[in-house]
Structure formats: structure tokens, C-alpha cells
Design a protein around this motif. Structure first.
Motif, PDB file in Angstrom:
ATOM      1  N   ASP A   1       0.811  -1.228   0.000  1.00 25.90           N
ATOM      2  CA  ASP A   1       0.000   0.000   0.000  1.00 25.90           C
ATOM      3  C   ASP A   1       0.837   1.269   0.000  1.00 25.90           C
ATOM      4  OD1 ASP A   1      -2.370  -1.534   0.146  1.00 25.90           O
ATOM      5  OD2 ASP A   1      -2.106  -1.758   2.297  1.00 25.90           O
ATOM      6  N   LEU A   2       1.814   1.350  -0.906  1.00 24.93           N
ATOM      7  CA  LEU A   2       2.807   2.422  -0.847  1.00 24.93           C
ATOM      8  C   LEU A   2       2.203   3.820  -0.966  1.00 24.93           C
ATOM      9  CD1 LEU A   2       5.743   3.257  -0.642  1.00 24.93           C
ATOM     10  CD2 LEU A   2       5.991   2.858  -3.083  1.00 24.93           C
ATOM     11  N   LEU A   3       1.118   3.986  -1.702  1.00 26.52           N
ATOM     12  CA  LEU A   3       0.572   5.320  -1.924  1.00 26.52           C
ATOM     13  C   LEU A   3      -0.718   5.588  -1.145  1.00 26.52           C
ATOM     14  CD1 LEU A   3       1.204   5.841  -5.742  1.00 26.52           C
ATOM     15  CD2 LEU A   3       2.635   6.477  -3.815  1.00 26.52           C
ATOM     16  N   ARG A   4      -1.008   4.761  -0.140  1.00 21.92           N
ATOM     17  CA  ARG A   4      -2.255   4.944   0.598  1.00 21.92           C
ATOM     18  C   ARG A   4      -2.186   6.144   1.543  1.00 21.92           C
ATOM     19  NH1 ARG A   4      -4.432  -0.211   3.622  1.00 21.92           N
ATOM     20  NH2 ARG A   4      -3.975   0.894   5.553  1.00 21.92           N
ATOM     21  N   VAL A   5      -0.984   6.512   1.979  1.00 18.49           N
ATOM     22  CA  VAL A   5      -0.803   7.685   2.834  1.00 18.49           C
ATOM     23  C   VAL A   5       0.254   8.583   2.197  1.00 18.49           C
ATOM     24  CG1 VAL A   5      -1.527   6.573   4.965  1.00 18.49           C
ATOM     25  CG2 VAL A   5       0.861   6.406   4.265  1.00 18.49           C
ATOM     26  N   ARG A   6       0.202   9.874   2.512  1.00 18.53           N
ATOM     27  CA  ARG A   6       1.158  10.822   1.920  1.00 18.53           C
ATOM     28  C   ARG A   6       2.524  10.733   2.559  1.00 18.53           C
ATOM     29  NH1 ARG A   6      -1.791  16.286   0.054  1.00 18.53           N
ATOM     30  NH2 ARG A   6       0.315  16.541  -0.689  1.00 18.53           N
TER      31      ARG A   6
ATOM     32  N   THR B   1      -5.963 -11.557 -11.518  1.00 17.04           N
ATOM     33  CA  THR B   1      -6.957 -10.590 -11.045  1.00 17.04           C
ATOM     34  C   THR B   1      -6.804  -9.217 -11.686  1.00 17.04           C
ATOM     35  OG1 THR B   1      -5.592  -9.807  -9.205  1.00 17.04           O
ATOM     36  CG2 THR B   1      -6.976 -11.753  -8.803  1.00 17.04           C
ATOM     37  N   ALA B   2      -5.701  -8.995 -12.398  1.00 11.67           N
ATOM     38  CA  ALA B   2      -5.375  -7.713 -13.031  1.00 11.67           C
ATOM     39  C   ALA B   2      -5.008  -6.630 -12.020  1.00 11.67           C
ATOM     40  CB  ALA B   2      -6.508  -7.215 -13.930  1.00 11.67           C
ATOM     41  N   GLU B   3      -4.844  -6.987 -10.744  1.00 11.42           N
ATOM     42  CA  GLU B   3      -4.473  -5.998  -9.737  1.00 11.42           C
ATOM     43  C   GLU B   3      -3.008  -5.587  -9.910  1.00 11.42           C
ATOM     44  OE1 GLU B   3      -6.324  -4.380  -7.479  1.00 11.42           O
ATOM     45  OE2 GLU B   3      -8.000  -5.338  -8.506  1.00 11.42           O
ATOM     46  N   PRO B   4      -2.722  -4.273  -9.802  1.00  9.05           N
ATOM     47  CA  PRO B   4      -1.342  -3.800  -9.948  1.00  9.05           C
ATOM     48  C   PRO B   4      -0.579  -3.838  -8.636  1.00  9.05           C
ATOM     49  CG  PRO B   4      -2.791  -1.925  -9.712  1.00  9.05           C
ATOM     50  CD  PRO B   4      -3.670  -3.156  -9.643  1.00  9.05           C
ATOM     51  N   ASP B   5       0.725  -3.889  -8.723  1.00 14.52           N
ATOM     52  CA  ASP B   5       1.591  -3.729  -7.561  1.00 14.52           C
ATOM     53  C   ASP B   5       2.889  -3.083  -8.032  1.00 14.52           C
ATOM     54  OD1 ASP B   5       2.599  -3.839  -4.927  1.00 14.52           O
ATOM     55  OD2 ASP B   5       1.626  -5.773  -4.595  1.00 14.52           O
ATOM     56  N   ARG B   6       3.626  -2.566  -7.093  1.00 16.06           N
ATOM     57  CA  ARG B   6       4.820  -1.775  -7.385  1.00 16.06           C
ATOM     58  C   ARG B   6       6.025  -2.375  -6.671  1.00 16.06           C
ATOM     59  NH1 ARG B   6       4.624   3.810  -8.115  1.00 16.06           N
ATOM     60  NH2 ARG B   6       2.466   3.648  -7.428  1.00 16.06           N
ATOM     61  N   ALA B   7       7.129  -2.472  -7.375  1.00 20.49           N
ATOM     62  CA  ALA B   7       8.378  -2.928  -6.782  1.00 20.49           C
ATOM     63  C   ALA B   7       9.493  -1.973  -7.177  1.00 20.49           C
ATOM     64  CB  ALA B   7       8.714  -4.349  -7.231  1.00 20.49           C
ATOM     65  N   THR B   8      10.599  -2.068  -6.467  1.00 20.72           N
ATOM     66  CA  THR B   8      11.763  -1.220  -6.733  1.00 20.72           C
ATOM     67  C   THR B   8      13.005  -2.095  -6.809  1.00 20.72           C
ATOM     68  OG1 THR B   8      10.735   0.569  -5.457  1.00 20.72           O
ATOM     69  CG2 THR B   8      13.075   0.779  -5.956  1.00 20.72           C
ATOM     70  N   ILE B   9      13.854  -1.811  -7.779  1.00 20.33           N
ATOM     71  CA  ILE B   9      15.145  -2.486  -7.898  1.00 20.33           C
ATOM     72  C   ILE B   9      16.220  -1.438  -7.643  1.00 20.33           C
ATOM     73  CG2 ILE B   9      16.652  -3.897  -9.325  1.00 20.33           C
ATOM     74  CD1 ILE B   9      14.165  -4.589 -11.022  1.00 20.33           C
TER      75      ILE B   9
ATOM     76  N   LEU C   1       3.226   1.960   8.071  1.00 14.57           N
ATOM     77  CA  LEU C   1       2.640   1.980   6.736  1.00 14.57           C
ATOM     78  C   LEU C   1       3.414   3.012   5.928  1.00 14.57           C
ATOM     79  CD1 LEU C   1       0.420   1.284   4.646  1.00 14.57           C
ATOM     80  CD2 LEU C   1      -0.987   3.089   5.701  1.00 14.57           C
ATOM     81  N   TYR C   2       4.085   2.560   4.871  1.00 15.58           N
ATOM     82  CA  TYR C   2       4.960   3.450   4.109  1.00 15.58           C
ATOM     83  C   TYR C   2       4.177   4.333   3.150  1.00 15.58           C
ATOM     84  CZ  TYR C   2       9.085   0.854   5.660  1.00 15.58           C
ATOM     85  OH  TYR C   2      10.075   0.299   6.415  1.00 15.58           O
ATOM     86  N   GLY C   3       4.685   5.558   3.005  1.00  9.79           N
ATOM     87  CA  GLY C   3       4.218   6.466   1.967  1.00  9.79           C
ATOM     88  C   GLY C   3       5.324   6.683   0.949  1.00  9.79           C
ATOM     89  N   PRO C   4       5.095   7.550  -0.040  1.00 13.26           N
ATOM     90  CA  PRO C   4       6.119   7.812  -1.062  1.00 13.26           C
ATOM     91  C   PRO C   4       7.434   8.330  -0.489  1.00 13.26           C
ATOM     92  CG  PRO C   4       3.991   8.708  -1.731  1.00 13.26           C
ATOM     93  CD  PRO C   4       3.839   8.275  -0.305  1.00 13.26           C
ATOM     94  N   ASP C   5       7.402   8.851   0.749  1.00 15.93           N
ATOM     95  CA  ASP C   5       8.637   9.335   1.365  1.00 15.93           C
ATOM     96  C   ASP C   5       9.577   8.194   1.756  1.00 15.93           C
ATOM     97  OD1 ASP C   5       6.598   8.696   3.284  1.00 15.93           O
ATOM     98  OD2 ASP C   5       7.840   9.604   4.847  1.00 15.93           O
TER      99      ASP C   5
END
Length: 219
Positions: free
Chosen positions: A128-133, A179-187, A151-155
Motif C-alpha cells: 500500500d505504498l501510496l495509501r498515505v502521503r 486478477t489484473a491488480e497492480p503492484d509496485r516494486a523497486t530495484i 505503513l509506508y508512503g512515497p517518502d
């Protein structure tokens, strides 16, 4: 991964109303989404030595020379904030939905970079990376949040920079093919040249790739 689906943790459904868990292997939306990422970059990563925190099925074992799994309270439990392995012991460290379970996440990030070495890679994702600021710290591992400390935000990028100032990063958005649900990862890597072929492979596979330190595209 099979095709028969069951309810997810605590009986949840995907946002589109589908049951998310594979009945045969236990994979959830994020596992299948991130498998598409690893499938895309497998030729680039072939032959590497891997350390993965938590035994999730996102990464296939076949392309890698070695694949060590650390399982919490399991026979090979490594403390992410003090990894009992030498510097540069691995080429790739994987931590999907694990960092939020660690009290000292800065130490954990620093340790992952250490054991990956100056030329290594860290594959990281959090819920839920973008659920909070801004990141919300709970101050303790909340039982009602699966033991999460925060709970992580974009910061989160500020924590990456604090832990490893010379990290560069690719962000990637992938979709669960079921399910076509998106998720985000970082390398992440301290060697920018290591990210160039990964970007090319991800883009060739049609995945959404961006500068992890500069962009936060909506899911």
C-alpha cells in the motif's frame, strides 16, 4: 502456480471481487505480479547468487546459481537488521512485503546493501505504498496489521537515501495476470550500470518502468 483460487488472508477478496490465493501454491496477487517482473529480467539475472527474505514464490529458482531463503522463525532465520553473512555475499537480495515487519528499517536497508555489495541489486516491495502521503509509524508491531511496524508512503525514498546515499533505483508497476491488480516494486543498486539492462528488459516486456527516486506514478 495453478488456476484454482481461494480466499486470501482473513478471508479477503481482491478489490475486483475475485478470490486471490492460488489453491495449489498459495500465491497472492503480488506474487504473480512480481513473477512477471522476474520472468522479464531472468536473462539478465541468470547465474546470480540470491538471498530472499520470506519464502514467497515471486522469483523462480531456475535462472540463479544459488538461492538462499531466510524464513522468520524457520531453520534459516536471518535478522534483516544484522544479516549474519559477509559483505557482498550475494548478487541479489529480495525482500517483498518484509521491511514493514522490521523495527529498525534503516539498519535493514543498510544491511541488504552491504550483503549485496557495491555491484549488487536489491529487489524491494512494501504494501500500500501510496495509501498515505507520509509514512505512518505505529511504534510497535500491530497485530491487527499483520505485525507491521509502519505503513509506508512515497517518502520511503528518503529512507533509501538515508540508509544508502548512493543507491539508484528503478520502479516497476506490474499487474497480476489473474486478477489484473497492480503492484509496485523497486530495484535498487549502487552501480547504475547494473540497472540499464534491467530497464531495457522490463520495457521490452511492456512493463511500466520509472525512476524510483523521482516519480510516483499512480497504480
Amino acid at each position: 502456480m495453478g488456476t484454482s483460487l481461494t480466499l486470501g488472508p482473513n478471508g479477503r477478496l481482491s478489490p475486483n471481487g475475485m478470490p486471490p490465493r492460488c489453491a495449489s501454491c498459495g500465491a497472492l496477487e503480488r506474487h504473480r505480479a512480481f513473477r512477471t517482473v522476474f520472468d522479464a529480467v531472468a536473462p539478465v539475472l541468470r547465474g546470480l547468487g540470491v538471498l530472499q527474505f520470506s519464502p514467497d514464490p515471486c522469483a523462480p529458482r531456475e535462472p540463479f546459481a544459488t538461492f538462499e531463503v531466510s524464513e522468520y522463525d524457520g531453520p534459516n532465520h536471518l535478522d534483516m537488521a544484522a544479516i549474519d553473512r559477509p559483505d557482498a555475499a550475494y548478487d541479489l537480495v529480495i525482500a517483498n512485503h518484509v521491511l514493514e515487519h522490521v523495527e529498525d528499517d534503516i539498519a535493514a536497508l543498510t544491511e541488504m546493501a552491504r550483503v549485496a555489495g557495491p555491484e549488487g541489486l536489491v529487489f524491494l516491495s512494501v504494501p500500500d505504498l501510496l495509501r498515505v502521503r507520509r509514512t505512518k509509524e505505529y511504534g510497535y508491531p500491530r497485530a491487527d496489521k499483520y505485525g507491521h511496524w509502519r505503513l509506508y508512503g512515497p517518502d520511503i525514498v528518503e529512507r533509501w537515501r538515508r540508509a544508502v546515499p548512493d543507491w539508484q533505483g528503478l520502479g516497476v508497476v506490474a499487474h497480476d495476470p489473474v486478477t489484473a491488480e497492480p503492484d509496485r516494486a523497486t530495484i535498487l543498486s549502487r552501480a547504475p550500470a547494473r540497472l540499464v539492462p534491467l530497464r531495457s528488459a522490463l520495457q521490452a516486456a511492456g512493463l511500466d518502468v520509472f525512476d524510483a527516486f523521482a516519480e510516483t506514478p499512480a497504480l
